[in-house]
Design a protein around this motif. Structure first.
Motif, PDB file in Angstrom:
ATOM      1  N   ASP A 241      38.392  55.917  39.598  1.00 20.45           N
ATOM      2  CA  ASP A 241      39.418  55.479  40.539  1.00 20.45           C
ATOM      3  C   ASP A 241      38.692  55.158  41.830  1.00 20.45           C
ATOM      4  N   GLN A 242      38.751  53.906  42.222  1.00 22.04           N
ATOM      5  CA  GLN A 242      37.951  53.452  43.358  1.00 22.04           C
ATOM      6  C   GLN A 242      38.818  52.743  44.394  1.00 22.04           C
ATOM      7  N   THR A 243      38.738  53.225  45.631  1.00 21.52           N
ATOM      8  CA  THR A 243      39.404  52.568  46.760  1.00 21.52           C
ATOM      9  C   THR A 243      38.334  51.898  47.608  1.00 21.52           C
ATOM     10  N   SER A 244      38.630  50.680  48.050  1.00 22.66           N
ATOM     11  CA  SER A 244      37.597  49.925  48.774  1.00 22.66           C
ATOM     12  C   SER A 244      38.180  49.237  49.996  1.00 22.66           C
ATOM     13  N   LEU A 245      37.286  48.981  50.933  1.00 24.21           N
ATOM     14  CA  LEU A 245      37.628  48.254  52.157  1.00 24.21           C
ATOM     15  C   LEU A 245      36.525  47.243  52.434  1.00 24.21           C
ATOM     16  N   ASP A 246      36.914  45.992  52.684  1.00 25.85           N
ATOM     17  CA  ASP A 246      35.941  45.007  53.150  1.00 25.85           C
ATOM     18  C   ASP A 246      36.451  44.378  54.433  1.00 25.85           C
ATOM     19  N   LEU A 247      35.541  44.258  55.396  1.00 25.33           N
ATOM     20  CA  LEU A 247      35.874  43.747  56.728  1.00 25.33           C
ATOM     21  C   LEU A 247      34.858  42.697  57.138  1.00 25.33           C
ATOM     22  N   GLN A 248      35.351  41.672  57.794  1.00 27.26           N
ATOM     23  CA  GLN A 248      34.452  40.700  58.421  1.00 27.26           C
ATOM     24  C   GLN A 248      35.054  40.289  59.758  1.00 27.26           C
ATOM     25  N   ALA A 249      34.263  40.415  60.826  1.00 29.03           N
ATOM     26  CA  ALA A 249      34.704  40.038  62.166  1.00 29.03           C
ATOM     27  C   ALA A 249      33.841  38.887  62.652  1.00 29.03           C
ATOM     28  N   THR A 250      34.502  37.833  63.113  1.00 30.07           N
ATOM     29  CA  THR A 250      33.787  36.675  63.655  1.00 30.07           C
ATOM     30  C   THR A 250      33.880  36.720  65.173  1.00 30.07           C
ATOM     31  N   LYS A 251      32.754  36.984  65.806  1.00 32.22           N
ATOM     32  CA  LYS A 251      32.691  37.106  67.258  1.00 32.22           C
ATOM     33  C   LYS A 251      31.660  36.117  67.784  1.00 32.22           C
ATOM     34  N   GLY A 252      32.112  34.876  68.050  1.00 30.87           N
ATOM     35  CA  GLY A 252      31.192  33.846  68.509  1.00 30.87           C
ATOM     36  C   GLY A 252      30.140  33.553  67.454  1.00 30.87           C
ATOM     37  N   TRP A 256      30.122  40.145  61.789  1.00 27.77           N
ATOM     38  CA  TRP A 256      29.950  41.562  61.470  1.00 27.77           C
ATOM     39  C   TRP A 256      30.635  41.848  60.131  1.00 27.77           C
ATOM     40  N   LYS A 257      29.921  42.541  59.222  1.00 28.82           N
ATOM     41  CA  LYS A 257      30.413  42.684  57.850  1.00 28.82           C
ATOM     42  C   LYS A 257      30.315  44.143  57.388  1.00 28.82           C
ATOM     43  N   LEU A 258      31.292  44.541  56.566  1.00 28.01           N
ATOM     44  CA  LEU A 258      31.277  45.895  56.005  1.00 28.01           C
ATOM     45  C   LEU A 258      31.959  45.896  54.639  1.00 28.01           C
ATOM     46  N   GLU A 259      31.330  46.557  53.649  1.00 32.01           N
ATOM     47  CA  GLU A 259      31.964  46.878  52.372  1.00 32.01           C
ATOM     48  C   GLU A 259      31.824  48.379  52.163  1.00 32.01           C
ATOM     49  N   LEU A 260      32.951  49.052  51.912  1.00 31.78           N
ATOM     50  CA  LEU A 260      32.978  50.514  51.783  1.00 31.78           C
ATOM     51  C   LEU A 260      33.780  50.892  50.547  1.00 31.78           C
ATOM     52  N   ILE A 261      33.238  51.822  49.741  1.00 37.34           N
ATOM     53  CA  ILE A 261      33.976  52.314  48.577  1.00 37.34           C
ATOM     54  C   ILE A 261      33.992  53.839  48.587  1.00 37.34           C
ATOM     55  N   SER A 262      35.100  54.389  48.087  1.00 37.65           N
ATOM     56  CA  SER A 262      35.205  55.816  47.789  1.00 37.65           C
ATOM     57  C   SER A 262      35.671  55.890  46.343  1.00 37.65           C
ATOM     58  N   SER A 263      34.815  56.424  45.472  1.00 37.94           N
ATOM     59  CA  SER A 263      35.079  56.357  44.039  1.00 37.94           C
ATOM     60  C   SER A 263      35.024  57.746  43.420  1.00 37.94           C
ATOM     61  N   ARG A 264      35.857  57.974  42.413  1.00 37.45           N
ATOM     62  CA  ARG A 264      35.891  59.264  41.721  1.00 37.45           C
ATOM     63  C   ARG A 264      35.735  59.055  40.229  1.00 37.45           C
ATOM     64  N   ASN A 265      34.804  59.832  39.620  1.00 42.41           N
ATOM     65  CA  ASN A 265      34.672  59.868  38.164  1.00 42.41           C
ATOM     66  C   ASN A 265      34.654  61.327  37.726  1.00 42.41           C
ATOM     67  N   ASP A 266      34.311  61.597  36.456  1.00 40.44           N
ATOM     68  CA  ASP A 266      34.394  62.977  35.981  1.00 40.44           C
ATOM     69  C   ASP A 266      33.327  63.878  36.576  1.00 40.44           C
ATOM     70  N   GLN A 267      32.386  63.292  37.338  1.00 42.34           N
ATOM     71  CA  GLN A 267      31.352  64.085  38.003  1.00 42.34           C
ATOM     72  C   GLN A 267      31.678  64.351  39.468  1.00 42.34           C
ATOM     73  N   GLY A 268      32.800  63.817  39.927  1.00 43.58           N
ATOM     74  CA  GLY A 268      33.187  64.047  41.311  1.00 43.58           C
ATOM     75  C   GLY A 268      33.403  62.756  42.073  1.00 43.58           C
ATOM     76  N   ARG A 269      33.551  62.885  43.383  1.00 40.03           N
ATOM     77  CA  ARG A 269      33.793  61.728  44.251  1.00 40.03           C
ATOM     78  C   ARG A 269      32.514  61.370  45.005  1.00 40.03           C
ATOM     79  N   TYR A 270      32.299  60.079  45.217  1.00 39.44           N
ATOM     80  CA  TYR A 270      31.159  59.646  46.004  1.00 39.44           C
ATOM     81  C   TYR A 270      31.574  58.494  46.914  1.00 39.44           C
ATOM     82  N   THR A 271      30.760  58.291  47.947  1.00 37.33           N
ATOM     83  CA  THR A 271      31.016  57.247  48.941  1.00 37.33           C
ATOM     84  C   THR A 271      29.775  56.377  49.079  1.00 37.33           C
TER      85      THR A 271
END
Length: 392
Positions: A241-252, A256-271
């Motif tokens: 089960d994975q939740t994700s966020l992607d952001l891009q800001a255009t400033k002149g 600025w860019k970001l990709e972030l995930i928080s994911s859970r499998n049978d071994q636990g959650r990771y970021t």
């Protein structure tokens, strides 16, 4: 066949607005800079690929059929000689609602050096280790295009396994990956139905994507196993089960860019995340060309247990866009592991010739690889690749 029948009935006597056949055929040559590590591998190889695309629009463009198969023949690697149905879908637009049914490709992501949030399609790894080539994914995709953003719902009824280089192919692990005996956490294996939802919108200079995926992980764990008296790696696909966020800001001149995930499998959650910027120097030295300076940082809190080679790594690169009629572009960069200083160097360049030809140059360099790094097995697989493509 079912889709074809529905399409034929749907078109019926409707007025067809446009029919188009396009695509490309490419010849590719790779030369490896070091001798092969394993029997049967070659220091040079060639391949040919073809990817046509056929589409038909009707009902004033509100309905469309897309058909795009892919075929490659490789002289050295039987696993790289393969065919795939990249896309074969029907898409209907009904005011602010869009429905897509069939096999399709979907891209999510904003960063340059890795796409953590791009989870819908499986990676066609035999095509390129940059993981940007994707297999077609069966899906039903319903999108609501509203003033508050676009909401996309996905039902993914069949899973595609990742491709891997064969025993005689370069760019493979020291133990061969046995794709014939993949294992799954889900009891219904590749027939497990996955679901995803994504909302995307823009607010001022910000482009935002927020998504959740529930289903079979596209990145397998490679588990050593004894099969038919030979030690091999078996791909094991977990449920996540994975939740994700992607952001891009255009400033002149800054992106600025970001990709972030928080994911859970049978071994636990990771970021994990990758983020950084691209700064553009427009009209360098009074010319029409632009120069982009790129810097991104990779993090994965699984550290050595990550399925990605980038856990604490820094990417730096330069993108040179000449803005000429030949669309000439050059991207040079490197990803350096902050812990081991292992370096993955990369060069990509392309230029059009006339109206329908394109030449491309690619180089990958694996330097100072540490035994803990996932690229360690590729330390003697530096290569240069030349490709010429005819578009039609």
């Amino acid at each position: 066949m079912v889709l074809l029948t529905l399409v034929w009935c749907g078109i019926g006597n409707a007025q067809v607005n446009s029919i188009e056949l396009s695509g490309n055929i490419s010849l590719e040559a790779r030369a490896f800079l070091q001798s092969a590590d394993y029997p049967g591998q070659e220091d040079q190889n060639g391949s040919v690929s073809i990817e046509p695309e056929f589409y038909v629009d009707w009902a004033d463009g509100d309905q469309r059929i897309v058909f795009s198969p892919f075929l490659r023949y490789d002289t050295s690697d039987d696993e790289r000689s393969h065919a795939d149905l990249r896309e074969f879908y029907w898409r209907g637009s009904f005011q602010d609602v869009e429905l897509k049914v069939g096999v399709a490709k979907v891209f999510w992501g904003v960063t340059e050096s890795q796409h953590l949030v791009d989870v819908i399609n499986q990676t066609d790894l035999v095509e390129n280790i940059d993981t940007e080539d994707k297999l077609g994914q069966p899906m039903v995709n319903l999108s609501f295009i509203k003033s508050w953003g676009t909401l996309e719902l996905y039902v993914l009824p069949y899973f595609r396994e990742r491709t891997f280089a064969g025993e005689e192919g370069r760019l493979r692990t020291s133990l061969v990956v046995d794709t014939d005996h993949a294992s799954y956490e889900a009891s219904d294996e590749e027939k497990h139905v996955d679901f995803a939802v994504r909302w995307r919108h823009y607010i001022g200079d910000w482009d935002i994507g927020l998504a959740h995926f529930s289903g079979t992980s596209r990145a397998p764990d490679l588990v050593p196993s004894l099969h038919a008296g030979q030690l091999v790696l078996i791909p094991h696909y977990q449920q996540i089960d994975q939740t994700s966020l992607d952001l891009q800001a255009t400033k002149g001149d800054w992106l600025w860019k970001l990709e972030l995930i928080s994911s859970r499998n049978d071994q636990g959650r990771y970021t994990a995340f990758v983020g950084g910027f691209e700064y553009s120097l427009v009209g360098v030295l009074g010319t029409a060309s632009d120069l982009g300076l790129l810097l991104e940082y990779h993090f994965d809190d699984r550290d050595d247990k990550a399925t990605s080679p980038f856990q604490n790594d820094i990417f730096t690169g330069v993108r040179w866009v000449l803005n000429d009629i030949q669309s000439t572009e050059v991207l040079v960069g490197a990803i350096v592991d902050s812990d081991t200083q292992a370096t993955f160097g990369n060069l990509e360049a392309s230029r059009r010739l006339g109206q329908s030809w394109k030449i491309s140059l690619e180089a990958r360099i694996f330097s100072n690889q540490d035994k803990r790094d996932l690229f360690f097995d590729l330390r003697n697989d530096d290569y240069i690749e030349f490709q010429i493509s005819k578009y039609f």
